[in-house]
Scaffold this active site. Sequence first.
Site, mmCIF file in Angstrom:
data_model
loop_
_atom_site.group_PDB
_atom_site.id
_atom_site.type_symbol
_atom_site.label_atom_id
_atom_site.label_comp_id
_atom_site.label_asym_id
_atom_site.label_seq_id
_atom_site.Cartn_x
_atom_site.Cartn_y
_atom_site.Cartn_z
ATOM 1 N N SER A 44 0.837 -1.189 0.000
ATOM 2 C CA SER A 44 0.000 0.000 0.000
ATOM 3 C C SER A 44 0.880 1.251 0.000
ATOM 4 O O SER A 44 1.707 1.413 -0.895
ATOM 5 C CB SER A 44 -0.958 -0.050 1.194
ATOM 6 N N ASP A 191 -5.804 -3.436 -2.556
ATOM 7 C CA ASP A 191 -4.764 -3.100 -1.598
ATOM 8 C C ASP A 191 -4.227 -4.314 -0.841
ATOM 9 O O ASP A 191 -4.982 -5.044 -0.197
ATOM 10 C CB ASP A 191 -5.360 -2.093 -0.605
#
Length: 281
Positions: A44, A191
């Site tokens: 991320s 993510d």
Amino acid sequence: MSKDRALVVGGGGVAGIAWATGVVAGLAEGGVDVRRADSLLGTSAGSVVAAQIASGVELPELLRAQVDPALQRAELEPREGALAEVFAFGEKVDAEVSDPVERLRRMGEMGLAAKTVSEGERRAVVEGRLPSHRWPEGDLSLSVVAVNAVTGETRVFDREAGVALVDAVGASCAIPGVWPSVTIDGERYLDGGVRSFTNLDLLPHHARTLVVAPMPDPVLDADVASIVASGGRVEVITPDAASLAAFGDDPLSPASRTPAGHAGFAQGRGAAEAVAALWKA
């Protein structure tokens, strides 16, 4: 141990990008250059920081781009309350589902159904964050973590995957319910932080590992213990009180970048002596 030194950078929104960049710049100010790692693993926000470090741009310049409003790249403002909704949904799934892959599949299902900006709009933001859009060459290994939004399977992208760096980083940053999942070779990805904020367990064993973790990761202690049990050494940096205050109430807010970057720099400089014992041993 297959390699010597690794740097792992975890997720934490735009505040996490700025803070982690500040940390590594502060470490460098204190004499610890993390760019000399053999491997970089990012998840991320951490995928952005790892890619920026691998670009070859000097760390002070990377930090200025985070803390100087005149140099900051445009960021999209998330819908108010969107991140809180993601965490609430994750807690609900945790209470209902025990299988980890099914949990990720459920998170992906939510993300695919959410109304967000277009993939193109979001990709432009990720492009702007990266000084280089090419995977690093030579011996340095850069890997970023994402999750297949349909199957729940984890995917680690590197230069051997044949995927554009911008797309790999964009996938790793695609918070479900906040940003659109990223299409890569006909598959949708979200993510990697929905699996773990650091994904330390996905890193091949190294003799020495530095973890920069902007957000609390429930599995981090166990992952560190596993590395130590196999003979590795690990140092973990998490936000101190001043850094947490700098993050503010919303780590996705672009306004968090300047205070978080400055706080990270101060913390990194303060941690340099302890990290040097690991990094320079």
